[in-house]
Design an enzyme around this catalytic site. Structure first.
Site, PDB file in Angstrom:
ATOM      1  N   ASP A 193       0.827  -1.203   0.000  1.00  0.00           N
ATOM      2  CA  ASP A 193       0.000   0.000   0.000  1.00  0.00           C
ATOM      3  C   ASP A 193       0.870   1.266   0.000  1.00  0.00           C
ATOM      4  O   ASP A 193       1.849   1.341   0.746  1.00  0.00           O
ATOM      5  CB  ASP A 193      -0.857  -0.038   1.273  1.00  0.00           C
ATOM      6  CG  ASP A 193      -1.984   0.973   1.277  1.00  0.00           C
ATOM      7  OD1 ASP A 193      -2.863   0.880   0.409  1.00  0.00           O
ATOM      8  OD2 ASP A 193      -1.985   1.863   2.161  1.00  0.00           O
TER       9      ASP A 193
ATOM     10  N   GLU B  65      14.327 -14.907   1.088  1.00  0.00           N
ATOM     11  CA  GLU B  65      14.709 -15.933   2.069  1.00  0.00           C
ATOM     12  C   GLU B  65      13.816 -17.164   1.926  1.00  0.00           C
ATOM     13  O   GLU B  65      14.089 -18.212   2.490  1.00  0.00           O
ATOM     14  CB  GLU B  65      14.545 -15.396   3.507  1.00  0.00           C
ATOM     15  CG  GLU B  65      15.558 -14.324   3.890  1.00  0.00           C
ATOM     16  CD  GLU B  65      15.156 -13.592   5.177  1.00  0.00           C
ATOM     17  OE1 GLU B  65      14.171 -13.995   5.839  1.00  0.00           O
ATOM     18  OE2 GLU B  65      15.823 -12.598   5.489  1.00  0.00           O
TER      19      GLU B  65
HETATM   20  C1  GLC Z   1      -4.329   2.917  -0.678  1.00  0.00           C
HETATM   21  C2  GLC Z   1      -5.560   2.065  -0.517  1.00  0.00           C
HETATM   22  C3  GLC Z   1      -6.689   2.925  -0.055  1.00  0.00           C
HETATM   23  C4  GLC Z   1      -6.314   3.553   1.264  1.00  0.00           C
HETATM   24  C5  GLC Z   1      -4.980   4.291   1.183  1.00  0.00           C
HETATM   25  C6  GLC Z   1      -4.436   4.610   2.539  1.00  0.00           C
HETATM   26  O1  GLC Z   1      -4.471   3.847  -1.676  1.00  0.00           O
HETATM   27  O2  GLC Z   1      -5.838   1.394  -1.717  1.00  0.00           O
HETATM   28  O3  GLC Z   1      -7.885   2.208   0.063  1.00  0.00           O
HETATM   29  O4  GLC Z   1      -7.313   4.469   1.646  1.00  0.00           O
HETATM   30  O5  GLC Z   1      -4.002   3.515   0.544  1.00  0.00           O
HETATM   31  O6  GLC Z   1      -3.990   3.455   3.184  1.00  0.00           O
END
Ligand code: GLC
Ligand code: CA
Length: 556
Positions: free
Chosen positions: A218, A269
């Site tokens: 993310d 790993e």
């Molecule tokens: C990414 C995710 C989204 C979230 C953001 C903050 O863009 O896909 O859903 O709100 O990160 O974590």
């Protein structure tokens, strides 16, 4: 290149996988409390096997206050008790692996949730402490520190800084500010701190040890920040303005790559090495850096989700994406929908240039979407992407042709975007409504109880139960498409037919081609029709359709 395999020891599986995103709270509810859970998901593994996917990507299932749909993670080594237990997680991995389906989990390294033990300790600790150094705490500006440390804004609207009480003051005197590029409940980590780096290596190992096959990373482009004093002015957040030289203070900085090289060493790993894909809204020219073999291996290509239904735009975007993957030896990723986007069956049914956020604010009333057109284009688009080398990321419900729920009542909205944007944007709940499994029942078979976001009555028409009875359904089409893809040779070679204005022709190794029409029909080339997204008549592929055709002449 050998055909794609379900052999769980294959280290290259991710290069051509069909990955199905499960947003766990909205997929299937096993205990009837209105929230999707691991028990519900485990029950549906046979459904996933029949669909023919290679892997599940599970969006965050960790303990969370749900300030941002689970992307505010309070404990990255556990399962939210409303979703299940670690033992059930292990059962899920075993159930998927038994079917040859892999599992990718979401990892959220830019921030934690505000209920995370580290953040609670940071609030209780003094400025300058080791506890605060894991996050980004700063004194405010002005004589009394009442102004935020900089003009940075949050992705969800408002300042990116929130002030906290001074822990040494009983009278509630106010103290420092902390940084959150997203909601205030999502404090950003300070990735220049080695303790943060070690912690995430440990989290990767925690899940890899449990048998997880890969990670979706993310906000991968946000971890490294220029936090040197004085903080630079940066009064906006937008991918469009991130320069392509790494000089942005907050996004896509060069130092981020050293972090991911460290991750790759951890992922390697394992045998087979664990896969990873970056969610990085970086300038296109810099996207391949995240996908290098000594980093994450893949980076999401989001350009197509911004494109209208237009042959030339699709073709140049596809060619660009293939080239970007090629230069670093990665494989491309294809995405039309996910949990952050208006579902593509709706996007393609709206007039070109529709402002989607404004459309949602009007509850989808104007312009009216053309559902038949949207679905025709959506399935044609999906079949086109499935014909390309690389991996395809599908979002739960798109195999049902599910449109966006544009008219969610305001009182039901859960996305922080609605409040943080001062009620000027509804946010992303419309693609997160729990799936319809049956044509009746309290939540269309999502569970024995209700659904945490209200489902419209027309969900009955899209239910799995209804579509399983109908050989012409979208679900039947997806199943056939994935089965056909698994049969035809999917190497990594591809050429494109001559650009004709409204047709995209993809020619693949192994003697087959895919033809997509945009806006008007086209004659079908000779050969055996393997699959089409729309009925064909008299050798004509209708407008807004895709066909795959085997032609032995191509193989020569
Ligand atoms: C990414 C995710 C989204 C979230 C953001 C903050 O863009 O896909 O859903 O709100 O990160 O974590
Ligand atoms: Ca439940």
């Amino acid at each position: 290149m050998p055909p794609r395999t379900r052999d769980l020891t294959d280290p290259d599986w991710w290069r051509s996988a069909v990955v199905y995103q499960v947003y766990p709270r909205s997929f299937a509810d096993g205990n009837g409390d209105g929230i999707g859970d691991l028990a519900g998901l485990i029950e549906r593994v046979p459904y996933l096997r029949r669909l023919g996917i290679d892997a599940v990507w599970l969006s965050p299932f960790y303990p969370s206050a749900l300030a941002d749909g689970g992307y505010d993670v309070d404990d990255p080594r556990d399962v939210d008790p409303r979703i299940g237990t670690l033992a059930q997680f292990d059962d899920l991995v075993a159930a998927l692996h038994a079917e040859g389906i892999r599992i990718v989990v979401d990892i959220v390294p830019n921030h934690s949730g505000s209920g995370h033990a580290w953040f609670r300790a940071a609030l209780a600790a003094a400025p300058g402490s080791r506890e605060r150094a894991r996050y980004v705490f700063r004194d405010g500006l002005g004589a009394d520190g009442s102004q935020p440390p900089s003009d940075w804004v949050s992705h969800f609207g408002g300042s990116a800084w929130t002030r906290v009480p001074d822990p040494s003051s009983a009278s509630g005197r106010r103290g420092q500010w902390y940084l959150h590029l997203f909601a205030p409940e999502q404090p950003d980590f300070d990735w220049s701190n080695p303790e943060v780096r070690e912690e995430f290596h440990d989290i990767l190992r925690f899940w890899a040890d449990r048998g997880v096959d890969g990670f979706r990373v993310d906000v991968a482009h946000g971890l490294a920040k220029d936090l040197d004093e004085p903080l630079r002015s940066y009064p906006r957040i937008s991918r469009d303005v991130v320069p392509d030289d790494g000089s942005d203070p907050l996004f896509d900085r060069d130092e981020v790559h050293e972090i991911f090289r460290g991750w790759r060493r951890v992922l390697n790993e394992y045998d087979p090495p664990r896969a990873a894909v970056a969610e990085a809204w970086a300038p296109p020219s810099r996207l391949p850096l995240y996908a290098r073999a000594d980093e994450l291996g893949q980076a999401f290509e989001f350009d197509l989700v911004l494109e209208p239904w237009d042959a030339e735009r699709f073709r140049s975007t596809i060619e660009g994406a293939l080239e970007r993957a090629r230069v670093v030896g990665a494989s491309s990723t294809w995405v039309l929908s996910n949990h952050d986007l208006v579902r593509h069956a709706s996007r393609f049914g709206l007039p070109r240039g529709t402002d989607l956020s404004a459309w949602l604010l009007r509850d989808g009333a104007e312009p009216v979407e053309d559902r038949a057109l949207g679905l025709a284009r959506a399935t044609a688009g999906t079949l086109l992407l499935l014909a390309l080398p690389g991996s395809a990321y599908l979002y739960q419900g798109e195999e049902l042709g599910l449109p966006e729920v544009a008219d969610l009542p305001i009182a039901a909205l859960a996305d922080p975007v609605w409040e943080r944007h001062g009620h000027t944007a509804k946010g992303r709940d419309g693609c997160r409504v729990p799936l319809p499994w049956t044509t009746g029942g309290p939540s269309f078979g999502f569970g024995a109880g209700g659904a945490h976001l209200p489902q419209p009555s027309w969900f009955a028409d899209f239910a799995v139960e209804a579509q399983e009875r109908d050989p012409g359904s979208t679900l039947a089409f997806y199943r056939a498409a994935l089965a056909t893809r698994a049969e035809v040779t999917i190497g990594e070679g591809v050429t494109f037919g001559e650009a004709t204005g409204h047709v995209i022709e993809v020619i693949r190794e192994g003697g087959w081609r895919s033809i997509t029409t945009f806006g008007s029909p086209a004659p079908l080339p000779p050969g055996e029709v393997l699959i089409t997204s729309a009925p064909i008549a008299e050798g004509i592929l209708p407008a807004d359709a895709t066909a795959w055709i085997r032609d032995p002449a191509l193989a020569r």
